[in-house]
Design a protein around this motif. Structure first.
Motif, PDB file in Angstrom:
ATOM      1  N   ASP A 167      -5.827  -1.396 -10.290  1.00  0.00           N
ATOM      2  CA  ASP A 167      -5.449  -2.803 -10.404  1.00  0.00           C
ATOM      3  C   ASP A 167      -5.836  -3.537  -9.117  1.00  0.00           C
ATOM      4  O   ASP A 167      -5.255  -3.303  -8.061  1.00  0.00           O
ATOM      5  N   THR A 168      -6.813  -4.429  -9.201  1.00  0.00           N
ATOM      6  CA  THR A 168      -7.287  -5.139  -8.018  1.00  0.00           C
ATOM      7  C   THR A 168      -6.248  -6.123  -7.468  1.00  0.00           C
ATOM      8  O   THR A 168      -6.373  -6.582  -6.334  1.00  0.00           O
ATOM      9  N   ASP A 169      -5.233  -6.442  -8.268  1.00  0.00           N
ATOM     10  CA  ASP A 169      -4.171  -7.345  -7.804  1.00  0.00           C
ATOM     11  C   ASP A 169      -3.047  -6.601  -7.085  1.00  0.00           C
ATOM     12  O   ASP A 169      -2.081  -7.213  -6.627  1.00  0.00           O
ATOM     13  N   SER A 170      -3.155  -5.293  -7.010  1.00  0.00           N
ATOM     14  CA  SER A 170      -2.127  -4.497  -6.349  1.00  0.00           C
ATOM     15  C   SER A 170      -2.007  -4.894  -4.882  1.00  0.00           C
ATOM     16  O   SER A 170      -2.999  -5.213  -4.218  1.00  0.00           O
ATOM     17  N   GLU A 171      -0.773  -4.867  -4.356  1.00  0.00           N
ATOM     18  CA  GLU A 171      -0.548  -5.175  -2.949  1.00  0.00           C
ATOM     19  C   GLU A 171      -0.904  -3.985  -2.057  1.00  0.00           C
ATOM     20  O   GLU A 171      -0.921  -4.097  -0.835  1.00  0.00           O
ATOM     21  N   ILE A 172      -1.182  -2.841  -2.692  1.00  0.00           N
ATOM     22  CA  ILE A 172      -1.535  -1.631  -1.955  1.00  0.00           C
ATOM     23  C   ILE A 172      -3.053  -1.543  -1.795  1.00  0.00           C
ATOM     24  O   ILE A 172      -3.806  -1.691  -2.765  1.00  0.00           O
ATOM     25  N   LYS A 173      -3.500  -1.306  -0.582  1.00  0.00           N
ATOM     26  CA  LYS A 173      -4.930  -1.151  -0.308  1.00  0.00           C
ATOM     27  C   LYS A 173      -5.368   0.275  -0.596  1.00  0.00           C
ATOM     28  O   LYS A 173      -6.277   0.504  -1.401  1.00  0.00           O
ATOM     29  N   THR A 174      -4.740   1.233   0.066  1.00  0.00           N
ATOM     30  CA  THR A 174      -5.059   2.642  -0.144  1.00  0.00           C
ATOM     31  C   THR A 174      -3.817   3.507   0.069  1.00  0.00           C
ATOM     32  O   THR A 174      -2.859   3.083   0.723  1.00  0.00           O
ATOM     33  N   ILE A 175      -3.861   4.715  -0.476  1.00  0.00           N
ATOM     34  CA  ILE A 175      -2.824   5.719  -0.231  1.00  0.00           C
ATOM     35  C   ILE A 175      -3.524   7.019   0.129  1.00  0.00           C
ATOM     36  O   ILE A 175      -4.452   7.451  -0.565  1.00  0.00           O
ATOM     37  N   LEU A 176      -3.094   7.622   1.229  1.00  0.00           N
ATOM     38  CA  LEU A 176      -3.570   8.946   1.591  1.00  0.00           C
ATOM     39  C   LEU A 176      -2.463   9.938   1.261  1.00  0.00           C
ATOM     40  O   LEU A 176      -1.340   9.802   1.758  1.00  0.00           O
ATOM     41  N   LEU A 177      -2.777  10.899   0.422  1.00  0.00           N
ATOM     42  CA  LEU A 177      -1.791  11.892   0.002  1.00  0.00           C
ATOM     43  C   LEU A 177      -2.171  13.235   0.612  1.00  0.00           C
ATOM     44  O   LEU A 177      -3.210  13.810   0.284  1.00  0.00           O
ATOM     45  N   ILE A 219       3.332  18.324  -1.836  1.00  0.00           N
ATOM     46  CA  ILE A 219       3.002  17.136  -1.057  1.00  0.00           C
ATOM     47  C   ILE A 219       3.668  17.229   0.313  1.00  0.00           C
ATOM     48  O   ILE A 219       4.869  17.471   0.408  1.00  0.00           O
ATOM     49  N   TYR A 220       2.883  17.043   1.365  1.00  0.00           N
ATOM     50  CA  TYR A 220       3.393  17.096   2.738  1.00  0.00           C
ATOM     51  C   TYR A 220       3.550  15.707   3.333  1.00  0.00           C
ATOM     52  O   TYR A 220       4.517  15.422   4.035  1.00  0.00           O
ATOM     53  N   LYS A 221       2.603  14.823   3.053  1.00  0.00           N
ATOM     54  CA  LYS A 221       2.661  13.493   3.658  1.00  0.00           C
ATOM     55  C   LYS A 221       2.044  12.448   2.743  1.00  0.00           C
ATOM     56  O   LYS A 221       1.090  12.728   2.004  1.00  0.00           O
ATOM     57  N   LEU A 222       2.608  11.230   2.799  1.00  0.00           N
ATOM     58  CA  LEU A 222       2.069  10.086   2.074  1.00  0.00           C
ATOM     59  C   LEU A 222       1.909   8.940   3.066  1.00  0.00           C
ATOM     60  O   LEU A 222       2.858   8.607   3.782  1.00  0.00           O
ATOM     61  N   ILE A 223       0.704   8.379   3.134  1.00  0.00           N
ATOM     62  CA  ILE A 223       0.449   7.239   4.017  1.00  0.00           C
ATOM     63  C   ILE A 223      -0.065   6.092   3.164  1.00  0.00           C
ATOM     64  O   ILE A 223      -1.188   6.132   2.653  1.00  0.00           O
ATOM     65  N   GLU A 224       0.769   5.084   2.992  1.00  0.00           N
ATOM     66  CA  GLU A 224       0.412   3.931   2.157  1.00  0.00           C
ATOM     67  C   GLU A 224       0.073   2.740   3.041  1.00  0.00           C
ATOM     68  O   GLU A 224       0.863   2.349   3.901  1.00  0.00           O
ATOM     69  N   THR A 225      -1.104   2.169   2.853  1.00  0.00           N
ATOM     70  CA  THR A 225      -1.531   1.002   3.618  1.00  0.00           C
ATOM     71  C   THR A 225      -1.586  -0.212   2.696  1.00  0.00           C
ATOM     72  O   THR A 225      -2.286  -0.192   1.685  1.00  0.00           O
ATOM     73  N   GLY A 226      -0.827  -1.244   3.037  1.00  0.00           N
ATOM     74  CA  GLY A 226      -0.798  -2.454   2.233  1.00  0.00           C
ATOM     75  C   GLY A 226      -1.877  -3.433   2.655  1.00  0.00           C
ATOM     76  O   GLY A 226      -2.407  -3.363   3.764  1.00  0.00           O
ATOM     77  N   LYS A 227      -2.208  -4.358   1.782  1.00  0.00           N
ATOM     78  CA  LYS A 227      -3.214  -5.372   2.097  1.00  0.00           C
ATOM     79  C   LYS A 227      -2.726  -6.335   3.184  1.00  0.00           C
ATOM     80  O   LYS A 227      -3.526  -7.043   3.789  1.00  0.00           O
TER      81      LYS A 227
END
Length: 214
Positions: free
Chosen positions: A147-157, A166-174
């Motif tokens: 979804d291009t309208d998502s406020e999330i840019k990327t997620i590193l899992l 799962i050890y770590k989640l790094i979420e980067t917002g726009k």
């Protein structure tokens, strides 16, 4: 003509490499999903960091959550949230208040019940870096919302290559906000009380809590 052929060859090789990369990421995420679903219950103790340098925000706390199917109970930012399968109870001791709400109708909402399986749908993914963390091989997968309208840019899992946990989640917002969740402890199939996911309204009323129904 040779230059055109060379460019086409490079594009084809690039697309093939990306497809293989994406397929590897898909297989790894399927392994993680199947592993999570194989447990009767899961307990996670985690560290949570919210950072936005531009806005001067840096919050850090610890949390824990116990999951069984869709049900969960978690402690986070000084409050307890319980989902019994139909209603969400948010208990705030500081305010002596309990808020009772129906289950969220937003299928895209990231609830504790989805925290280990949210990646299953709605993302494109590719393999990222492999890190050595205290002798553990952590393979990162980069997820990008479809979804291009998502406020999330990327997620590193970050995934433990051996356990598939799962050890770590790094979420980067726009907006530049970075949310990092690091798992300190991951336990499975623990003995649970039969009333763990049951809200005792009478108990809180007797303790003087204000009950709010939304």
């Amino acid at each position: 003509m040779k230059n055109i052929f060379l460019v086409l060859t490079l594009v084809l090789l690039s697309n093939t490499t990306f497809a293989q990369n994406s397929e590897k990421a898909k297989v790894l995420l399927e392994d993680v999903y199947n592993k999570v679903k194989s447990y009767d219950n899961i307990y996670v103790d985690f560290k949570y960091v919210l950072n936005n340098a531009e806005a001067g925000i840096n919050q850090e706390t610890r949390g824990e959550v116990t999951l069984q199917g869709d049900k969960y109970i978690g402690n986070f930012f000084g409050s307890t949230q319980l989902f019994d399968g139909s209603k969400v109870y948010t208990i705030i001791p500081e305010n002596e208040e309990v808020t009772i709400e129906d289950k969220s109708e937003d299928e895209n909402a990231l609830t504790p019940a989805k925290m280990l399986t949210f990646y299953k749908e709605g993302h494109n993914y590719e393999m990222d870096i492999l890190q050595n963390v205290n002798g553990r091989k952590i393979q990162y997968v980069k997820l990008t919302p479809i979804d291009t309208d998502s406020e999330i840019k990327t997620i590193l899992l970050g995934i433990d290559a051996e356990t598939k946990h799962i050890y770590k989640l790094i979420e980067t917002g726009k907006n530049g906000t970075t949310t990092t969740i690091t798992v300190n402890s991951f336990k499975t199939d623990q003995p649970l009380s039969k009333t763990l996911f049951t809200f005792d309204e009478a108990k809180y009323k007797n303790d003087g809590y204000y009950i709010v129904r939304n």
